[in-house]
Design a protein around this motif. Structure first.
Motif, PDB file in Angstrom:
ATOM      1  N   ILE A  61     -27.338  30.340 -14.155  1.00 48.27           N
ATOM      2  CA  ILE A  61     -27.893  31.690 -14.377  1.00 48.27           C
ATOM      3  C   ILE A  61     -26.778  32.711 -14.489  1.00 48.27           C
ATOM      4  O   ILE A  61     -26.855  33.672 -15.244  1.00 48.27           O
ATOM      5  CB  ILE A  61     -28.807  32.130 -13.215  1.00 48.27           C
ATOM      6  N   GLY A  62     -25.757  32.526 -13.682  1.00 45.91           N
ATOM      7  CA  GLY A  62     -24.685  33.514 -13.720  1.00 45.91           C
ATOM      8  C   GLY A  62     -23.510  33.050 -12.878  1.00 45.91           C
ATOM      9  O   GLY A  62     -23.610  32.059 -12.142  1.00 45.91           O
ATOM     10  N   GLU A  63     -22.409  33.753 -13.033  1.00 48.81           N
ATOM     11  CA  GLU A  63     -21.220  33.405 -12.266  1.00 48.81           C
ATOM     12  C   GLU A  63     -20.633  34.634 -11.611  1.00 48.81           C
ATOM     13  O   GLU A  63     -20.521  35.690 -12.243  1.00 48.81           O
ATOM     14  CB  GLU A  63     -20.180  32.769 -13.184  1.00 48.81           C
ATOM     15  N   GLY A  64     -20.301  34.513 -10.341  1.00 48.51           N
ATOM     16  CA  GLY A  64     -19.596  35.574  -9.637  1.00 48.51           C
ATOM     17  C   GLY A  64     -18.121  35.206  -9.580  1.00 48.51           C
ATOM     18  O   GLY A  64     -17.708  34.201 -10.160  1.00 48.51           O
ATOM     19  N   SER A  65     -17.339  36.004  -8.867  1.00 47.70           N
ATOM     20  CA  SER A  65     -15.904  35.711  -8.857  1.00 47.70           C
ATOM     21  C   SER A  65     -15.581  34.439  -8.075  1.00 47.70           C
ATOM     22  O   SER A  65     -14.558  33.816  -8.303  1.00 47.70           O
ATOM     23  CB  SER A  65     -15.117  36.910  -8.324  1.00 47.70           C
ATOM     24  N   PHE A  66     -16.450  34.057  -7.145  1.00 49.53           N
ATOM     25  CA  PHE A  66     -16.179  32.799  -6.444  1.00 49.53           C
ATOM     26  C   PHE A  66     -17.453  31.979  -6.240  1.00 49.53           C
ATOM     27  O   PHE A  66     -17.593  31.243  -5.275  1.00 49.53           O
ATOM     28  CB  PHE A  66     -15.477  33.070  -5.103  1.00 49.53           C
ATOM     29  N   SER A  67     -18.394  32.129  -7.132  1.00 46.96           N
ATOM     30  CA  SER A  67     -19.641  31.370  -6.997  1.00 46.96           C
ATOM     31  C   SER A  67     -20.301  31.183  -8.354  1.00 46.96           C
ATOM     32  O   SER A  67     -20.033  31.932  -9.292  1.00 46.96           O
ATOM     33  CB  SER A  67     -20.604  32.137  -6.083  1.00 46.96           C
TER      34      SER A  67
HETATM   35  P1  ATP Z   1     -19.149  38.851  -7.379  1.00 53.32           P
HETATM   36  O1  ATP Z   1     -19.259  37.700  -6.458  1.00 53.32           O
HETATM   37  O2  ATP Z   1     -17.962  38.773  -8.259  1.00 53.32           O
HETATM   38  O3  ATP Z   1     -19.357  40.185  -6.724  1.00 53.32           O
HETATM   39  P2  ATP Z   1     -21.853  38.622  -8.163  1.00 53.32           P
HETATM   40  O4  ATP Z   1     -22.239  39.240  -6.884  1.00 53.32           O
HETATM   41  O5  ATP Z   1     -22.529  39.127  -9.393  1.00 53.32           O
HETATM   42  O6  ATP Z   1     -20.307  38.720  -8.431  1.00 53.32           O
HETATM   43  P3  ATP Z   1     -23.286  36.224  -7.654  1.00 53.32           P
HETATM   44  O7  ATP Z   1     -24.046  36.809  -6.531  1.00 53.32           O
HETATM   45  O8  ATP Z   1     -22.699  34.877  -7.482  1.00 53.32           O
HETATM   46  O9  ATP Z   1     -22.030  37.072  -8.051  1.00 53.32           O
HETATM   47  O10 ATP Z   1     -24.190  36.254  -8.939  1.00 53.32           O
HETATM   48  C1  ATP Z   1     -23.735  35.800 -10.192  1.00 53.32           C
HETATM   49  C2  ATP Z   1     -24.786  36.105 -11.253  1.00 53.32           C
HETATM   50  O11 ATP Z   1     -25.995  35.406 -10.955  1.00 53.32           O
HETATM   51  C3  ATP Z   1     -25.150  37.553 -11.371  1.00 53.32           C
HETATM   52  O12 ATP Z   1     -25.040  37.897 -12.751  1.00 53.32           O
HETATM   53  C4  ATP Z   1     -26.569  37.685 -10.965  1.00 53.32           C
HETATM   54  O13 ATP Z   1     -27.286  38.504 -11.828  1.00 53.32           O
HETATM   55  C5  ATP Z   1     -27.122  36.266 -11.048  1.00 53.32           C
HETATM   56  N1  ATP Z   1     -27.959  36.053  -9.862  1.00 53.32           N
HETATM   57  C6  ATP Z   1     -27.556  36.088  -8.598  1.00 53.32           C
HETATM   58  N2  ATP Z   1     -28.595  35.883  -7.766  1.00 53.32           N
HETATM   59  C7  ATP Z   1     -29.693  35.736  -8.546  1.00 53.32           C
HETATM   60  C8  ATP Z   1     -31.095  35.534  -8.274  1.00 53.32           C
HETATM   61  N3  ATP Z   1     -31.533  35.451  -7.037  1.00 53.32           N
HETATM   62  N4  ATP Z   1     -31.940  35.440  -9.325  1.00 53.32           N
HETATM   63  C9  ATP Z   1     -31.478  35.555 -10.594  1.00 53.32           C
HETATM   64  N5  ATP Z   1     -30.177  35.750 -10.901  1.00 53.32           N
HETATM   65  C10 ATP Z   1     -29.291  35.847  -9.890  1.00 53.32           C
END
Ligand code: ATP
Length: 514
Positions: A52-58
């Motif tokens: 669905i998406g990527e964060g900086s460490f997830s």
């Molecule tokens: P960082 O860790 O760099 O601050 P982040 O908080 O966006 O980034 P994640 O929380 O890992 O990182 O989320 C990564 C992506 O996944 C985001 O684009 C977010 O929109 C999507 N995402 C996270 N949680 C959910 C969810 N519960 N339902 C749908 N999409 C999600």
């Protein structure tokens, strides 16, 4: 495969939280999240689907619980990466806050992503959370440009209701922004990302913290960060109200209030409260934003309220808003607000000029070439001594392209295509117009260029579903599956643009037009 174990929040992540939830005296201790929620789960209990998406460490995956068929968003983090990037505290804090929210649910404020399970394998941590299929509020704002009054009112009310609950638990989010506000299947909000959150200590709640040793390292996101955080002053729940003010501004206008080239310049603007309201900004929303974007945290509307934010609830923007039943309502249809766009245009589109005949012929000639008809027709024309339309078009095309290359300063942006129509127009992002040179070419392409810096800014993507819609003589929309583009032709040729786009569409995708 990563062998999972139930995650024990206290032991599993080295370094643990700097502040446990029990620091805040009136907050119940957080349960270990795999207990009390149901069976323990491991990664073997889920079928992992798309990323669905990527964060900086997830990485976040859509996954299905094989026992219940329930869909979840599963955040997967590499333990090694978390340790290396020193994110242990952040991850632990996120889990602590979600645990507190789990054990203190408020039925009329179900506006948080829920952590259902957490477990770990040898190398990875897994957080199983509510799946929000409608993505981020930010993407929604960007897609439609901005929100009309009704949408702004509704989503502001939901965010406010969520903050009332979060703050009643003595938790400050500290990174509230449209990326961290997700939308569930019914388009209600779910706030997420509690990695920067702060659970207030009793001293902080009582205001007897003298501030010694306080060091507000910058957390959050530059555009939404409050002045007190930048100045290392006491931060409190009103820091989230500041962020709310920025989000309201963004919903109404399309962009956050404090914008600049660098974080440093954004911070300068925040500290000087340097921002402006664009023309057309909803007056009631403007009044609320002005009352919340106040440098001194304790002067913000709501900052001195007890039991929620009654003074914000009673702002004129929220007349007749039932805050306790928001979660039961059907959210309003997402509608952008555009000033100067009414329904006043009803005119005869047929009589307006479109592409000149030569342009159509050129395109027709290209079409014949594409269909490899040209060879046989050329044979015929050799015999008769007459030039066929494809030959004419071909020669004309080459000639015009040569002239364009020599004389048209926009040629370098169009990748060798022939410009069929060009003109300066305002491309609107919410309430903010940006002057761009639009270049409609063979291909088809619709490029737009920043005419001051002479930089190609992008293209409106062509596909069979592209549809122009004239709103009045100056304003028209170009609808594409993922976005509607709002364009204003200061010369008043909106209608002509629509017609030409239709003609090009008809030429390239004849099956889509009747
Ligand atoms: P960082 O860790 O760099 O601050 P982040 O908080 O966006 O980034 P994640 O929380 O890992 O990182 O989320 C990564 C992506 O996944 C985001 O684009 C977010 O929109 C999507 N995402 C996270 N949680 C959910 C969810 N519960 N339902 C749908 N999409 C999600």
């Amino acid at each position: 495969m990563d062998t999972p174990n139930a995650l024990s929040p206290d032991k599993q992540i080295n370094g643990s939280s700097s502040r446990s939830p029990s620091d805040a005296s009136n907050i119940p201790k957080s349960p270990k999240i795999t207990k009390g929620i149901g069976d323990k789960r491991s990664d073997l209990d889920f079928i992992f689907g798309k990323l669905i998406g990527e964060g900086s460490f997830s990485s976040v995956y859509l996954a299905k619980d094989i026992h219940t068929n329930q869909e979840y968003a599963v955040k997967v983090c590499e333990k090694q990466l978390i340790r290396r990037e020193k994110k242990v505290e952040q991850i632990t804090r996120e889990k602590d806050v979600m645990n507190i929210l789990n054990s203190n649910q408020n039925p009329s404020a179900p506006f948080f992503v829920k952590l259902s399970y957490a477990f770990q394998g040898d190398y990875k941590l897994y957080f199983v959370m509510t799946y929000c299929p409608n993505g981020e509020l930010l993407k929604l704002i960007q897609r439609v440009g901005n929100f009309d009054r009704e949408c702004t009112r509704f989503y502001t009310a939901e965010i406010l209701r969520a903050l009332e609950h979060l703050h009643s638990l003595n938790i400050i989010h500290r990174d509230l922004k449209p990326e961290n506000i997700l939308l569930d299947e019914k388009m209600h909000i779910k706030i997420t990302d509690f990695g920067s959150a702060k659970i207030l200590t009793q001293e902080e709640i009582d205001g007897v913290d003298d501030g010694r040793g306080r060091k507000n390292s910058f957390v959050g996101t530059a555009q939404y960060v409050s002045p007190e955080l930048l100045e290392n002053k006491r931060i409190g729940p009103s820091s989230d109200l500041w962020a709310l003010g920025c989000i309201i501004y963004q919903m109404v206008s399309g962009l956050p209030p404090f914008r600049s080239r660098s974080e440093y310049l954004i911070f300068q603007k925040i500290l000087k409260l340097e921002y402006e309201f664009p023309e057309g900004f909803c007056e009631e929303a403007k009044d609320l934003v002005q009352k919340v974007l106040v440098i001194e945290g304790d002067q913000r509307l709501g900052a001195n309220d007890k039991n929620g934010y009654p003074s914000i609830r009673s702002h004129p923007l929220f007349v007749k808003m039932d805050f306790e039943s928001l979660h039961l309502l059907t959210p309003p249809k997402i509608v952008p607000f555009m000033p100067n766009v009414g329904n006043e245009i009803v005119w005869d589109q047929k009589n307006k000029p479109g592409l000149k005949p030569i342009e159509l012929e050129l395109m027709l000639g290209l079409d014949l070439k594409d269909q490899k008809k040209k060879g046989s027709e050329s044979e015929t024309s050799k015999k008769t001594g007459k030039k066929n339309i494809a030959d004419v078009a071909d020669e004309e095309y080459i000639l015009r392209l040569a002239v364009q290359e020599k004389e048209n300063k926009w040629h370098k942006f169009v990748e060798g295509n022939l410009i069929l129509k060009q003109g300066l127009m305002d491309k609107r992002k919410g309430l903010f117009p940006r002057r761009r040179m639009f270049l409609l070419t063979t291909g088809p392409h619709l490029y737009y260029v920043d005419p001051v810096n002479m930089v190609l800014k992008g293209q409106i993507p062509w596909c069979p579903a592209i549809t122009p819609e004239a709103k009045n003589f100056k304003t028209f929309f170009v609808h594409t599956p993922n976005r509607t583009y709002y364009l204003e032709d200061p010369e008043g040729y909106a209608l002509e643009w629509c017609r030409v786009i239709e003609e090009v569409k008809h030429f390239y995708y004849p099956e889509t037009t009747t």
